[in-house]
Motif scaffolding. Structure first.
Motif, mmCIF file in Angstrom:
data_model
loop_
_atom_site.group_PDB
_atom_site.id
_atom_site.type_symbol
_atom_site.label_atom_id
_atom_site.label_comp_id
_atom_site.label_asym_id
_atom_site.label_seq_id
_atom_site.Cartn_x
_atom_site.Cartn_y
_atom_site.Cartn_z
ATOM 1 N N ARG A 75 0.817 -1.214 0.000
ATOM 2 C CA ARG A 75 0.000 0.000 0.000
ATOM 3 C C ARG A 75 0.854 1.269 0.000
ATOM 4 O O ARG A 75 0.572 2.218 -0.739
ATOM 5 C CB ARG A 75 -0.922 0.017 1.232
ATOM 6 N N ARG B 88 4.087 2.695 -5.524
ATOM 7 C CA ARG B 88 3.285 3.856 -5.941
ATOM 8 C C ARG B 88 2.197 3.447 -6.935
ATOM 9 O O ARG B 88 2.454 2.647 -7.843
ATOM 10 C CB ARG B 88 4.182 4.922 -6.570
ATOM 11 N N HIS B 89 1.015 4.027 -6.762
ATOM 12 C CA HIS B 89 -0.060 3.799 -7.721
ATOM 13 C C HIS B 89 0.283 4.550 -9.009
ATOM 14 O O HIS B 89 0.513 5.764 -9.000
ATOM 15 C CB HIS B 89 -1.396 4.283 -7.154
ATOM 16 N N SER B 90 0.295 3.829 -10.106
ATOM 17 C CA SER B 90 0.795 4.380 -11.367
ATOM 18 C C SER B 90 0.105 5.676 -11.769
ATOM 19 O O SER B 90 0.769 6.628 -12.204
ATOM 20 C CB SER B 90 0.618 3.346 -12.489
ATOM 21 N N ASP C 224 -1.748 7.791 -9.802
ATOM 22 C CA ASP C 224 -1.561 8.863 -8.825
ATOM 23 C C ASP C 224 -0.254 9.596 -9.061
ATOM 24 O O ASP C 224 -0.171 10.817 -8.896
ATOM 25 C CB ASP C 224 -1.560 8.295 -7.403
ATOM 26 N N THR D 103 6.044 0.484 -8.843
ATOM 27 C CA THR D 103 4.823 1.150 -9.279
ATOM 28 C C THR D 103 3.879 0.146 -9.905
ATOM 29 O O THR D 103 4.306 -0.900 -10.423
ATOM 30 C CB THR D 103 5.143 2.274 -10.289
ATOM 31 N N TYR E 46 -0.659 -0.099 -11.295
ATOM 32 C CA TYR E 46 -2.086 0.175 -11.090
ATOM 33 C C TYR E 46 -2.589 -0.746 -9.980
ATOM 34 O O TYR E 46 -1.892 -1.674 -9.548
ATOM 35 C CB TYR E 46 -2.857 -0.073 -12.385
ATOM 36 N N CYS E 47 -3.818 -0.511 -9.520
ATOM 37 C CA CYS E 47 -4.387 -1.313 -8.433
ATOM 38 C C CYS E 47 -4.295 -2.803 -8.735
ATOM 39 O O CYS E 47 -3.977 -3.613 -7.848
ATOM 40 C CB CYS E 47 -5.837 -0.916 -8.177
ATOM 41 N N LYS F 121 -0.684 -3.977 -8.288
ATOM 42 C CA LYS F 121 -0.345 -3.992 -6.868
ATOM 43 C C LYS F 121 -0.982 -5.204 -6.185
ATOM 44 O O LYS F 121 -0.372 -5.814 -5.295
ATOM 45 C CB LYS F 121 -0.787 -2.689 -6.203
ATOM 46 N N HIS G 16 -11.955 -2.511 -10.532
ATOM 47 C CA HIS G 16 -10.946 -2.122 -9.541
ATOM 48 C C HIS G 16 -10.437 -3.391 -8.892
ATOM 49 O O HIS G 16 -11.218 -4.274 -8.532
ATOM 50 C CB HIS G 16 -11.564 -1.193 -8.492
ATOM 51 N N ARG H 182 -4.399 -0.499 -2.803
ATOM 52 C CA ARG H 182 -4.330 0.464 -3.898
ATOM 53 C C ARG H 182 -3.405 1.633 -3.606
ATOM 54 O O ARG H 182 -2.676 2.117 -4.462
ATOM 55 C CB ARG H 182 -5.742 0.978 -4.172
ATOM 56 N N GLY H 183 -3.436 2.104 -2.359
ATOM 57 C CA GLY H 183 -2.672 3.290 -1.975
ATOM 58 C C GLY H 183 -3.612 4.390 -1.547
ATOM 59 O O GLY H 183 -4.555 4.725 -2.269
#
Length: 201
Positions: free
Chosen positions: A44, A48-50, A52, A70, A72-73, A76, A109, A127-128
Motif C-alpha cells: 500500500r 506507488r499507484h501508477s 496517482d 509502481t 495500477y491497483c 499492486k 478495480h 491500492r494506496g
C-alpha cells in the motif's frame, strides 16, 4: 487452497526478488496475521499507484511491480498476492466494478482476499491511500478503498486465483499509464463462474 498458494506467470512469488522481499517482511514473526499486515502496508505505502504518480512503466507481473516500485491497483494486487503466497498464506484477487468520476462508464478495480486462520477469507485493498481514500488492515472488519455508492456499481464476491483476462489485456496491451487510463478494463463478473464465491460483510 493449492491454487491460492501457487506461483504463476503474473503472481510469480518464486522470483528471487519477490521471495527475498517476502522473507524480509516475515522476519522474526511466525504469526500469519502479522505477516499479512506487514505485506499489506508494504504494498500500500511503498509501491506507488501508477496513475496517482503518473509513473511508468506499466507493470503486471508481481516481480516487475516490485522492481519498478509502481503499478495500477491490479498490478499492486498481484504483488500483494505474491508476497502472501511466498509466506505460505493463501491469497487471491478480488474485483469491484466502479464508475469513473461517479458516473458511467464503469471499470474494474482490483484488490485482494487473504485467508487468515482466525478470520477466514478477508478482503484488503492495497491500492494506496490519498485524500478521500483510506484503506486499512483491521480484520475482521473490512476497510476498503472504495464503497459502492453509484447505481450500477458492483462488489463481486468471487475470489480469483489468477488475474482476470480483461485486466491482463489492459496492462499488457498498453505501454504508458496514460494509455491504460484511457482503456481501463471493464467486465460484468457477476455472470462468470469463479473458483470461490463468498459473501463478505
Amino acid at each position: 487452497m493449492e491454487e491460492f498458494l501457487a506461483s504463476s506467470i503474473y503472481i510469480d512469488w518464486q522470483h528471487p526478488a519477490v521471495l527475498s522481499q517476502a522473507r524480509f517482511l516475515a522476519e522474526a514473526s511466525d504469526d500469519q496475521t502479522e505477516i499479512a499486515r506487514r505485506c499489506f502496508y508494504f504494498v500500500r505505502d511503498k509501491i506507488r499507484h501508477s496513475w496517482d504518480y503518473r509513473q511508468n512503466p506499466v507493470t503486471c507481473k508481481a516481480s516487475d511491480v516490485l522492481a519498478y516500485g509502481t503499478g495500477y491497483c491490479y498490478a499492486k494486487s498481484h504483488l500483494l498476492a505474491a508476497l502472501l503466497r511466498a509466506n505460505g498464506i493463501p491469497a487471491g484477487l478480488c474485483y469491484q466494478r466502479l464508475t469513473i468520476a461517479n458516473e458511467p462508464p464503469f471499470c474494474l478495480h482490483g484488490l485482494n482476499a487473504v485467508y487468515l486462520s482466525e478470520h477466514g477469507w478477508y478482503r484488503l485493498d492495497a491500492r494506496g491511500n490519498k485524500p478521500g481514500v483510506q484503506a486499512e488492515f483491521c480484520p475482521p472488519q473490512e476497510q476498503l478503498a472504495f464503497a459502492i455508492t453509484q447505481s450500477g456499481e458492483q462488489d463481486y464476491s468471487g475470489i480469483w486465483a489468477e488475474p482476470h483476462a480483461a485486466v491482463l489485456a489492459a496492462l499488457l496491451n498498453h505501454t504508458t499509464v496514460e494509455a491504460v487510463a484511457k482503456n481501463l478494463p471493464d467486465a460484468d463478473l457477476s455472470v462468470e463462474t469463479t473458483p470461490v464465491s463468498l459473501v463478505f460483510s
